[in-house]
Design a protein around this motif. Structure first.
Motif, short mmCIF file in Angstrom:
data_model
loop_
_atom_site.label_atom_id
_atom_site.label_comp_id
_atom_site.label_asym_id
_atom_site.label_seq_id
_atom_site.Cartn_x
_atom_site.Cartn_y
_atom_site.Cartn_z
N LEU A 1 0.82 -1.21 0.00
CA LEU A 1 0.00 0.00 0.00
C LEU A 1 0.86 1.26 0.00
N SER A 2 2.01 1.20 0.67
CA SER A 2 2.88 2.38 0.73
C SER A 2 3.47 2.74 -0.63
N GLN A 3 3.41 1.82 -1.59
CA GLN A 3 3.93 2.08 -2.92
C GLN A 3 2.90 2.72 -3.85
N LEU A 4 1.67 2.84 -3.40
CA LEU A 4 0.61 3.40 -4.24
C LEU A 4 0.57 4.91 -4.06
N PRO A 5 0.80 5.68 -5.13
CA PRO A 5 1.01 7.13 -4.98
C PRO A 5 -0.25 7.98 -5.12
N GLU A 6 -1.43 7.39 -5.28
CA GLU A 6 -2.62 8.19 -5.54
C GLU A 6 -2.87 9.25 -4.47
N ARG A 7 -3.28 10.43 -4.89
CA ARG A 7 -3.72 11.47 -3.96
C ARG A 7 -5.22 11.34 -3.70
N ARG A 8 -5.98 11.00 -4.73
CA ARG A 8 -7.42 10.77 -4.57
C ARG A 8 -7.59 9.29 -4.27
N TYR B 1 -13.08 12.75 -14.54
CA TYR B 1 -11.78 12.09 -14.74
C TYR B 1 -10.67 13.12 -14.95
N LEU B 2 -10.96 14.18 -15.70
CA LEU B 2 -9.96 15.21 -15.93
C LEU B 2 -9.57 15.90 -14.63
N GLY B 3 -10.56 16.14 -13.76
CA GLY B 3 -10.27 16.75 -12.48
C GLY B 3 -9.35 15.89 -11.63
N ARG B 4 -9.54 14.58 -11.70
CA ARG B 4 -8.67 13.67 -10.94
C ARG B 4 -7.26 13.65 -11.52
N ILE B 5 -7.15 13.74 -12.84
CA ILE B 5 -5.81 13.84 -13.46
C ILE B 5 -5.13 15.12 -13.00
N TYR B 6 -5.88 16.21 -12.94
CA TYR B 6 -5.33 17.49 -12.49
C TYR B 6 -4.82 17.40 -11.05
N GLU B 7 -5.63 16.78 -10.17
CA GLU B 7 -5.21 16.64 -8.78
C GLU B 7 -3.94 15.81 -8.66
N GLU B 8 -3.87 14.71 -9.42
CA GLU B 8 -2.69 13.85 -9.35
C GLU B 8 -1.45 14.55 -9.90
N SER B 9 -1.64 15.38 -10.93
CA SER B 9 -0.49 15.99 -11.59
C SER B 9 0.22 17.01 -10.70
N LYS B 10 -0.46 17.56 -9.69
CA LYS B 10 0.15 18.56 -8.83
C LYS B 10 1.15 17.95 -7.85
N ARG C 1 1.01 17.05 -4.82
CA ARG C 1 1.03 17.53 -3.45
C ARG C 1 1.02 16.34 -2.49
N PRO C 2 1.58 16.49 -1.29
CA PRO C 2 1.53 15.39 -0.33
C PRO C 2 0.09 15.09 0.06
N LEU C 3 -0.16 13.84 0.39
CA LEU C 3 -1.50 13.42 0.75
C LEU C 3 -1.93 14.02 2.09
N TYR C 4 -0.98 14.22 2.98
CA TYR C 4 -1.26 14.79 4.28
C TYR C 4 0.02 15.46 4.79
N ILE C 5 -0.13 16.33 5.79
CA ILE C 5 1.00 16.99 6.43
C ILE C 5 0.89 16.74 7.93
N VAL C 6 1.94 16.22 8.53
CA VAL C 6 1.95 15.94 9.96
C VAL C 6 2.49 17.15 10.71
N ARG C 7 1.72 17.63 11.68
CA ARG C 7 2.17 18.76 12.51
C ARG C 7 3.07 18.26 13.63
N SER C 8 2.64 17.22 14.33
CA SER C 8 3.43 16.68 15.45
C SER C 8 3.12 15.19 15.62
N ILE C 9 4.07 14.47 16.18
CA ILE C 9 3.88 13.07 16.51
C ILE C 9 4.34 12.84 17.95
N TRP C 10 3.53 12.15 18.70
CA TRP C 10 3.88 11.72 20.05
C TRP C 10 3.92 10.19 20.05
#
Length: 311
Positions: free
Chosen positions: A172-179, A290-299, A301-310
């Motif tokens: 699963l960690s190898q799958l790069p989809e944003r959507r 479908y075009l919108g999903r291609i647009y999202e993938e082409s950018k 961007r990271p799927l998420y951003i972590v602020r802090s981890i405990w």
């Protein structure tokens, strides 16, 4: 103390779940002590606006096996679940809903199947208590509808609650989809799979943030992520409409040659124009999804951003 390499990681996305996290921890603790396995509880705070984070940090200070991941904002459940799975250190991971609709007591059965050699153990719902008949019916229909359209069989009546072995997590960690449609991704990676069955309980406390608009968008996400059938249907519909228009043109030409050309046909012309316009807009809408999903993938961007981890 938290184990550096626990056997079991329990992954819980949390969004405004302040009233549920303590009860979730108590039930998980009771179950995992009976299993005798080392474990961690990976809780992902997905931009909660209540005091969910504070309660999670209180649990972490009480038991360092509770790992808290605080995202920078609300990225959605699929992204929060991905964050939890990415940070899970166990030999297997079990996603859970914080509202306790997925009973932790079923973990015993999931682990038994894992020890038998299965890499994926799906928890299949036999019933869905506390939900309206419309939601139950739409969920029932969705899984069967998407399976008719998708090349990848997606387990029916199965949510995120399941066991995933370490090889599955690495895949699963190898799958790069944003959507991301996680239920489809779980099925796409394959591996040896089995199922256990349970009755889903009502939500412990609070109100769900899911509404029918979100569920509709979720269904669209699943269909467009794992099926090209809507595009094929749009093409087929265009072909059929073109054929019908050609036949209608032949009919008009023959009618004009045989009966002359009286000034008629305004209603039929308007029906034809509106019908063709509707079909074109429908096809453009499908292609736009479908075009919108291609647009999202082409950018990229990271799927998420972590602020802090405990941890």
């Amino acid at each position: 103390m938290a184990a550096d390499h626990p056997e079991v990681s329990l992954v819980v996305p949390c969004h405004n779940e302040a009233g549920n996290v303590s009860a979730l921890y108590e039930r998980v603790l009771a179950v995992m002590e009976q299993t005798g396995k080392s474990w961690e509880l990976v809780c992902v705070n997905d931009g909660s606006r209540d005091d969910t984070l504070d309660r999670l940090l209180a649990l972490h200070s009480q038991d360092t096996r509770v790992v808290v991941i605080d995202l920078s904002r609300n990225f959605g459940k699929e992204a929060a679940l991905t964050a939890g799975l990415d940070h899970a250190r166990g030999d297997c991971a079990i996603p859970l809903d914080a509202d306790l609709q997925d009973p932790p007591e079923l973990i015993h059965e999931l682990l038994e199947k894992w020890q038998e050699g299965y890499d994926v153990v799906n928890a299949v719902r036999l019933s869905r208590k506390g939900e309206s008949w419309l939601k139950r019916a739409s969920a029932h229909a969705f899984y069967r509808f998407i399976n008719r359209m998708s090349d990848i069989p997606i387990p029916e009546d199965t949510g995120d609650f399941r066991l995933l072995s370490r090889p599955v997590l690495e895949a699963l960690s190898q799958l790069p989809e944003r959507r991301r449609f996680m239920k489809g991704l779980f099925a796409w990676v394959g591996f040896r799979t089995t199922a256990v069955y349970y009755h889903r309980e009502p939500r412990l406390s609070g109100t769900t943030t899911w509404n029918y608009w979100k569920l509709w968008n979720f269904a669209v996400e699943g269909i467009t992520s794992f099926s090209k059938v809507p595009l094929q249907l749009a093409a087929h519909m265009g072909l059929i409409v073109s054929g019908l228009a050609f036949l209608y043109a032949v009919y008009l030409i023959i009618g004009t040659l045989v009966y002359g050309n009286p000034v008629k046909g305004y209603p039929s012309m308007m029906v034809t124009v509106l019908f063709l316009g509707g079909v074109q807009l429908l096809a453009l809408g499908v292609m736009g999804e479908y075009l919108g999903r291609i647009y999202e993938e082409s950018k990229l961007r990271p799927l998420y951003i972590v602020r802090s981890i405990w941890d």
